[in-house]
Design a protein around this motif. Structure first.
Motif, PDB file in Angstrom:
ATOM      1  N   GLU A  99      18.256 -39.965   7.904  1.00 21.89           N
ATOM      2  CA  GLU A  99      17.586 -38.692   8.237  1.00 21.89           C
ATOM      3  C   GLU A  99      16.569 -38.919   9.355  1.00 21.89           C
ATOM      4  O   GLU A  99      16.484 -38.125  10.302  1.00 21.89           O
ATOM      5  CB  GLU A  99      16.843 -38.143   7.004  1.00 21.89           C
ATOM      6  N   ALA A 100      15.800 -39.990   9.220  1.00 19.00           N
ATOM      7  CA  ALA A 100      14.760 -40.274  10.217  1.00 19.00           C
ATOM      8  C   ALA A 100      15.387 -40.607  11.571  1.00 19.00           C
ATOM      9  O   ALA A 100      14.869 -40.198  12.610  1.00 19.00           O
ATOM     10  CB  ALA A 100      13.883 -41.429   9.747  1.00 19.00           C
ATOM     11  N   LEU A 101      16.509 -41.311  11.539  1.00 18.03           N
ATOM     12  CA  LEU A 101      17.193 -41.681  12.785  1.00 18.03           C
ATOM     13  C   LEU A 101      17.758 -40.436  13.473  1.00 18.03           C
ATOM     14  O   LEU A 101      17.745 -40.331  14.697  1.00 18.03           O
ATOM     15  CB  LEU A 101      18.314 -42.671  12.459  1.00 18.03           C
ATOM     16  N   ALA A 102      18.228 -39.473  12.675  1.00 19.87           N
ATOM     17  CA  ALA A 102      18.761 -38.228  13.240  1.00 19.87           C
ATOM     18  C   ALA A 102      17.648 -37.423  13.926  1.00 19.87           C
ATOM     19  O   ALA A 102      17.890 -36.727  14.901  1.00 19.87           O
ATOM     20  CB  ALA A 102      19.421 -37.404  12.149  1.00 19.87           C
ATOM     21  N   ARG A 103      16.437 -37.538  13.384  1.00 21.03           N
ATOM     22  CA  ARG A 103      15.312 -36.765  13.945  1.00 21.03           C
ATOM     23  C   ARG A 103      14.514 -37.566  14.974  1.00 21.03           C
ATOM     24  O   ARG A 103      13.601 -37.045  15.603  1.00 21.03           O
ATOM     25  CB  ARG A 103      14.367 -36.331  12.815  1.00 21.03           C
ATOM     26  N   TYR A 104      14.857 -38.834  15.120  1.00 17.54           N
ATOM     27  CA  TYR A 104      14.075 -39.731  15.970  1.00 17.54           C
ATOM     28  C   TYR A 104      14.177 -39.329  17.446  1.00 17.54           C
ATOM     29  O   TYR A 104      15.281 -39.104  17.956  1.00 17.54           O
ATOM     30  CB  TYR A 104      14.597 -41.155  15.759  1.00 17.54           C
ATOM     31  N   ASP A 105      13.037 -39.259  18.107  1.00 18.66           N
ATOM     32  CA  ASP A 105      13.002 -38.915  19.529  1.00 18.66           C
ATOM     33  C   ASP A 105      12.474 -40.117  20.313  1.00 18.66           C
ATOM     34  O   ASP A 105      11.261 -40.372  20.291  1.00 18.66           O
ATOM     35  CB  ASP A 105      12.083 -37.701  19.755  1.00 18.66           C
ATOM     36  N   GLU A 160      23.323 -46.477  21.707  1.00 18.10           N
ATOM     37  CA  GLU A 160      23.518 -45.920  20.360  1.00 18.10           C
ATOM     38  C   GLU A 160      22.954 -44.503  20.267  1.00 18.10           C
ATOM     39  O   GLU A 160      23.563 -43.624  19.656  1.00 18.10           O
ATOM     40  CB  GLU A 160      22.828 -46.810  19.326  1.00 18.10           C
ATOM     41  N   GLN A 161      21.780 -44.295  20.896  1.00 17.90           N
ATOM     42  CA  GLN A 161      21.167 -42.966  20.837  1.00 17.90           C
ATOM     43  C   GLN A 161      21.985 -41.939  21.607  1.00 17.90           C
ATOM     44  O   GLN A 161      22.041 -40.772  21.231  1.00 17.90           O
ATOM     45  CB  GLN A 161      19.751 -43.013  21.429  1.00 17.90           C
ATOM     46  N   ALA A 162      22.601 -42.377  22.711  1.00 23.57           N
ATOM     47  CA  ALA A 162      23.363 -41.440  23.545  1.00 23.57           C
ATOM     48  C   ALA A 162      24.776 -41.213  22.999  1.00 23.57           C
ATOM     49  O   ALA A 162      25.439 -40.248  23.387  1.00 23.57           O
ATOM     50  CB  ALA A 162      23.440 -41.969  24.980  1.00 23.57           C
ATOM     51  N   GLY A 187      23.213 -39.452  12.748  1.00 21.61           N
ATOM     52  CA  GLY A 187      22.150 -40.370  12.364  1.00 21.61           C
ATOM     53  C   GLY A 187      22.539 -41.226  11.169  1.00 21.61           C
ATOM     54  O   GLY A 187      22.275 -42.424  11.132  1.00 21.61           O
ATOM     55  N   ARG A 188      23.210 -40.625  10.194  1.00 22.78           N
ATOM     56  CA  ARG A 188      23.571 -41.377   8.989  1.00 22.78           C
ATOM     57  C   ARG A 188      24.595 -42.461   9.299  1.00 22.78           C
ATOM     58  O   ARG A 188      24.578 -43.531   8.693  1.00 22.78           O
ATOM     59  CB  ARG A 188      24.076 -40.430   7.894  1.00 22.78           C
ATOM     60  N   GLU A 189      25.478 -42.183  10.262  1.00 28.34           N
ATOM     61  CA  GLU A 189      26.486 -43.185  10.637  1.00 28.34           C
ATOM     62  C   GLU A 189      25.816 -44.363  11.337  1.00 28.34           C
ATOM     63  O   GLU A 189      26.101 -45.530  11.040  1.00 28.34           O
ATOM     64  CB  GLU A 189      27.521 -42.565  11.578  1.00 28.34           C
ATOM     65  N   LEU A 190      24.922 -44.020  12.238  1.00 30.30           N
ATOM     66  CA  LEU A 190      24.193 -45.057  12.967  1.00 30.30           C
ATOM     67  C   LEU A 190      23.326 -45.863  11.991  1.00 30.30           C
ATOM     68  O   LEU A 190      23.214 -47.092  12.119  1.00 30.30           O
ATOM     69  CB  LEU A 190      23.323 -44.385  14.042  1.00 30.30           C
TER      70      LEU A 190
END
Lengths: 190, 230
Positions: B219-225, B88-90, B95-98
């Motif tokens: 938003e957090a998922l888009a910035r998540y590392d 999912e990350q790759a 991020g909003r879709e995920l």
């Protein structure tokens, strides 16, 4: 325009520098095997190159895309192969490929056909490495990012990745050289 | 995001979470069965109305929220779904879709568990009226969505999101039970408060919280590392 470019890219978490400032350039069809001082740094640089992790300082570009701003466009160009032996979270190989093809908005039938053809050419490669490698390749990436690949599998990797730009990270200079040498030997026609 | 990708994420995650789904439903059925069913009789009809609402609402809201927090925390970072998370990350997804696709899974689980809770109460003779069940469900969904952001945080921030989820449940509970005491007082012979203020305020509150929580999660998922631990 390079396919992968890092300009003083670094990554810091909770005050700890995990990736020290790094600059590199990788053109289409080129290969680069880079050693790092720790496995964590090697893993994180691979994630940076794949656009999965964003640099805290400096810039990373995948082709003309900055993963911070255009993550979708950047990730479309990259196939990422993690190091960790994967847990078998999918019942069958076909389930795994179907899942990936849906996420990459591809036709699942042709993705499964391509995956089976690739699997046949990866004879002797452990499933834990073959599966993510095939998963990455069915997305038709321009750049393949390998996190600490084993030199042992370099010949088989060379067999299925001709024409792709390959960026691999390694936990030591010795491992990087071994992988690069084995790949070069396999890629060079006898 | 195309529909096929969303469906694939939801179905794959639900398949992996089938044990969690069964456990959540079993726990909901048992707690729904064991929950005290006594309704106060006699005394002031309006005080009795508040006690009845409390019996209807407290169990489903607080147990459902607890269940929602547990299910939400199991969704990411536990190592249980590592291959799926890496895919999912790759994947070329925003991020909003995920966030939308992955949030659907705990929402489906807690909805099924809440329905079962209500059904068991109905079979044993005292289920909340449908309007109050909807309030419980709305609260549980909103607090589950708040708890999802905890999966992307560590330490105190993680605890804060879990505490916020229970905070949402508490506010919602107070609005559902006591909200109508703030509205127009019905005539003495009506015997109970009007439901309007409680129902509307809980639904508006939960809709707002759910929307904000899902947005925040995206938003957090888009910035998540997802950097490996040392």
């Amino acid at each position: 325009m390079p396919l992968l470019e890092m300009r003083d890219a670094s990554f810091t978490r909770d005050g700890t520098t995990i990736v020290h400032p790094l600059s590199l350039h990788l053109e289409r069809s080129e290969r680069l095997a880079l050693p790092f001082s720790s496995t964590r740094e090697a893993a994180t640089v691979a994630l940076l190159a794949a656009g999965i992790v964003k640099a805290t300082h400096g810039r990373v570009f995948i082709s003309e895309f900055d993963p911070r701003i255009q993550p979708v466009q950047a990730k479309r160009l990259v196939g990422y192969v993690p190091y960790d032996a994967v847990a078998h979270e999918f019942a069958t190989f076909e389930d795994y490929v179907t899942y990936r093809s849906a996420l990459w908005a591809m036709d699942s039938g042709s993705a499964v056909d391509l995956a089976r053809a690739l699997l046949a050419r990866l004879d002797g490669v452990h499933e834990a490495f073959a599966r993510p490698l095939i998963g990455a390749l069915v997305g038709h990436p321009a750049l393949l990012v390998l996190d600490r690949p084993l030199a042992l599998y370099a010949p088989q990797v060379a067999r299925v990745t001709s024409g792709l730009a390959i960026f691999s990270t390694h936990a030591s200079g010795e491992q990087a050289r071994a992988f690069e040498d084995a790949y070069a030997r396999a890629a060079t026609p006898a | 995001m195309n529909r096929a990708a969303m469906l694939e994420i939801v179905v794959t995650r639900l398949r992996k979470d089938r044990r969690l789904l069964l456990l959540a439903c079993a726990a909901a059925a048992i707690v729904g069965f064991l929950q005290p069913h006594a309704i106060a009789t006699g005394g002031d009809p309006f005080a009795r109305d508040l006690l009845t609402r409390n019996v209807w609402i407290a169990g489903p809201i607080f147990f459902g929220t607890w269940l929602g927090v547990v299910v939400a925390l199991a969704q990411r970072g536990t190592g249980r779904l590592r291959e799926i998370e890496l895919c999912e990350q790759a994947a070329p997804l925003y991020g909003r879709e995920l966030a939308r696709a992955t949030a659907l899974v705990p929402c489906i689980i807690v909805t099924l568990a809440s329905l079962l809770y209500w059904f068991v109460q109905f079979v044993t003779g005292l289920a909340a009226p449908p309007a109050f069940f909807v309030l419980s469900l709305a609260t549980v969904l909103a607090s589950t969505l708040v708890a999802l952001s905890a999966t992307l945080r560590r330490g105190a921030a993680r605890f804060l999101y879990v505490a916020s989820a229970f905070g949402v449940a508490t506010i919602s509970y107070l609005l559902a039970v006591y909200g109508d005491t703030l509205g127009p007082h019905p005539p003495r012979n009506a015997g109970h408060y009007y439901d309007f203020v409680g129902v509307v305020s809980v639904l508006v509150f939960c809709t707002f919280i759910a929307f904000a929580a899902l947005r925040q999660y995206g938003e957090a998922l888009a910035r998540y590392d997802p950097v490996p631990d040392a």
